[in-house]
Design an enzyme around this catalytic site. Sequence first.
Site, PDB file in Angstrom:
ATOM      1  N   ARG A  15      -9.754   1.039   9.075  1.00  0.00           N
ATOM      2  CA  ARG A  15      -9.208  -0.275   9.393  1.00  0.00           C
ATOM      3  C   ARG A  15     -10.186  -1.123  10.208  1.00  0.00           C
ATOM      4  O   ARG A  15      -9.872  -2.261  10.530  1.00  0.00           O
ATOM      5  CB  ARG A  15      -7.943  -0.067  10.213  1.00  0.00           C
ATOM      6  CG  ARG A  15      -6.708  -0.774   9.658  1.00  0.00           C
ATOM      7  CD  ARG A  15      -5.577  -0.395  10.564  1.00  0.00           C
ATOM      8  NE  ARG A  15      -4.319  -1.015  10.314  1.00  0.00           N
ATOM      9  CZ  ARG A  15      -3.293  -0.394   9.741  1.00  0.00           C
ATOM     10  NH1 ARG A  15      -3.430   0.820   9.254  1.00  0.00           N
ATOM     11  NH2 ARG A  15      -2.143  -0.999   9.674  1.00  0.00           N
ATOM     12  N   LYS A  69       0.834  -1.214   0.000  1.00  0.00           N
ATOM     13  CA  LYS A  69       0.000   0.000   0.000  1.00  0.00           C
ATOM     14  C   LYS A  69       0.866   1.260   0.000  1.00  0.00           C
ATOM     15  O   LYS A  69       0.626   2.186  -0.768  1.00  0.00           O
ATOM     16  CB  LYS A  69      -0.944   0.018   1.218  1.00  0.00           C
ATOM     17  CG  LYS A  69      -1.894  -1.177   1.276  1.00  0.00           C
ATOM     18  CD  LYS A  69      -2.916  -1.045   2.398  1.00  0.00           C
ATOM     19  CE  LYS A  69      -2.323  -0.978   3.797  1.00  0.00           C
ATOM     20  NZ  LYS A  69      -1.627  -2.207   4.231  1.00  0.00           N
ATOM     21  N   ARG A 124      11.533  -5.987   4.380  1.00  0.00           N
ATOM     22  CA  ARG A 124      11.166  -4.579   4.189  1.00  0.00           C
ATOM     23  C   ARG A 124      12.097  -3.663   4.970  1.00  0.00           C
ATOM     24  O   ARG A 124      12.429  -3.909   6.114  1.00  0.00           O
ATOM     25  CB  ARG A 124       9.723  -4.350   4.652  1.00  0.00           C
ATOM     26  CG  ARG A 124       9.359  -2.859   4.661  1.00  0.00           C
ATOM     27  CD  ARG A 124       7.896  -2.621   4.495  1.00  0.00           C
ATOM     28  NE  ARG A 124       7.148  -2.844   5.721  1.00  0.00           N
ATOM     29  CZ  ARG A 124       5.831  -2.651   5.805  1.00  0.00           C
ATOM     30  NH1 ARG A 124       5.144  -2.266   4.748  1.00  0.00           N
ATOM     31  NH2 ARG A 124       5.212  -2.872   6.932  1.00  0.00           N
TER      32      ARG A 124
HETATM   33  P1  AMP Z   1       0.656   1.051   9.162  1.00  0.00           P
HETATM   34  O1  AMP Z   1       1.812   1.952   8.887  1.00  0.00           O
HETATM   35  O2  AMP Z   1      -0.563   1.407   8.357  1.00  0.00           O
HETATM   36  O3  AMP Z   1       1.013  -0.415   9.049  1.00  0.00           O
HETATM   37  O4  AMP Z   1       0.231   1.299  10.691  1.00  0.00           O
HETATM   38  C1  AMP Z   1       1.117   1.015  11.751  1.00  0.00           C
HETATM   39  C2  AMP Z   1       0.347   0.841  13.051  1.00  0.00           C
HETATM   40  O5  AMP Z   1      -0.359   2.052  13.351  1.00  0.00           O
HETATM   41  C3  AMP Z   1      -0.738  -0.236  13.021  1.00  0.00           C
HETATM   42  O6  AMP Z   1      -0.223  -1.516  13.296  1.00  0.00           O
HETATM   43  C4  AMP Z   1      -1.682   0.269  14.118  1.00  0.00           C
HETATM   44  O7  AMP Z   1      -1.156  -0.002  15.402  1.00  0.00           O
HETATM   45  C5  AMP Z   1      -1.636   1.764  13.923  1.00  0.00           C
HETATM   46  N1  AMP Z   1      -2.682   2.246  12.985  1.00  0.00           N
HETATM   47  C6  AMP Z   1      -2.496   2.843  11.778  1.00  0.00           C
HETATM   48  N2  AMP Z   1      -3.661   3.176  11.208  1.00  0.00           N
HETATM   49  C7  AMP Z   1      -4.629   2.769  12.076  1.00  0.00           C
HETATM   50  C8  AMP Z   1      -6.062   2.800  12.060  1.00  0.00           C
HETATM   51  N3  AMP Z   1      -6.744   3.321  11.018  1.00  0.00           N
HETATM   52  N4  AMP Z   1      -6.717   2.288  13.134  1.00  0.00           N
HETATM   53  C9  AMP Z   1      -6.071   1.776  14.187  1.00  0.00           C
HETATM   54  N5  AMP Z   1      -4.727   1.691  14.268  1.00  0.00           N
HETATM   55  C10 AMP Z   1      -4.003   2.177  13.220  1.00  0.00           C
END
Ligand code: AMP
Length: 228
Positions: A92, A17, A131
């Site tokens: 999410r 993504k 990664r």
């Molecule tokens: P990502 O970079 O999108 O993988 O997000 C990293 C971490 O941030 C996730 O594992 C969650 O702990 C938190 N996070 C990011 N976006 C959300 C969301 N929309 N709802 C809840 N937690 C989020």
Amino acid sequence: MPPQLNLILIGPPGAGKGTQAERLREDFSLPFISTGEMLRAHVREGTELGLAAKAHMDAGGLVPDELILAMAAARLDEDDTQDGFILDGFPRTTAQAHALDDQLRGEGRRITAAILLDVPDEAIIERIAGRRVCSAGNGRTHNYHVDYDPPKHEGFCDQDGTALVQRDDDRPEVVKHRLAVYHEQTAPLVAYYEEQGLLRRVDGTRAPAEVHDHIRALIATLRLEDSL
Ligand code: AMP
């Protein structure tokens, strides 16, 4: 005024993504909004939200909806979203999807499409192990993979020259938990957007350039449909 292009990218952690959103931002000059990046910035800056979110993030769990919703709503109301936006990592949960729908409806806007980057769990585990992300720390993180998408100079970002590092939550034991959380809490969004006729599936196991081509073709079709 041409219709807005309001896109959501859905997919498990490591589906690509962030990589695709970075390319799409360049193609369409739309803001790329990653709640994960926003949260990591809060953690770096030590804000109240960052402090509340950090333990959830480190454990690979979701940050509670009430913390996410206000942050995301405010970001979507900034001026740069007038022509549209690309959302990565939000919504999410079904509660977040409903809140997003309510906000957009209230503003006379709507989602154009939810693009699912489909990648099976086995491939995810292998991808995330390799990664690496740059440490620019300015909210514009660039992603690499040690085998599939290496930088020109090993260990350093092509775009800004900073050292490449592994994200804390990319450690194998945390990744397994993040995948379980994805299947339990985020995967139901696939059916949610499918029922609304908004879901578009992309085979995320292809090379980044191929996935990018597929998404661009999809967006071209969406624009055509919207202008009819
Ligand atoms: P990502 O970079 O999108 O993988 O997000 C990293 C971490 O941030 C996730 O594992 C969650 O702990 C938190 N996070 C990011 N976006 C959300 C969301 N929309 N709802 C809840 N937690 C989020």
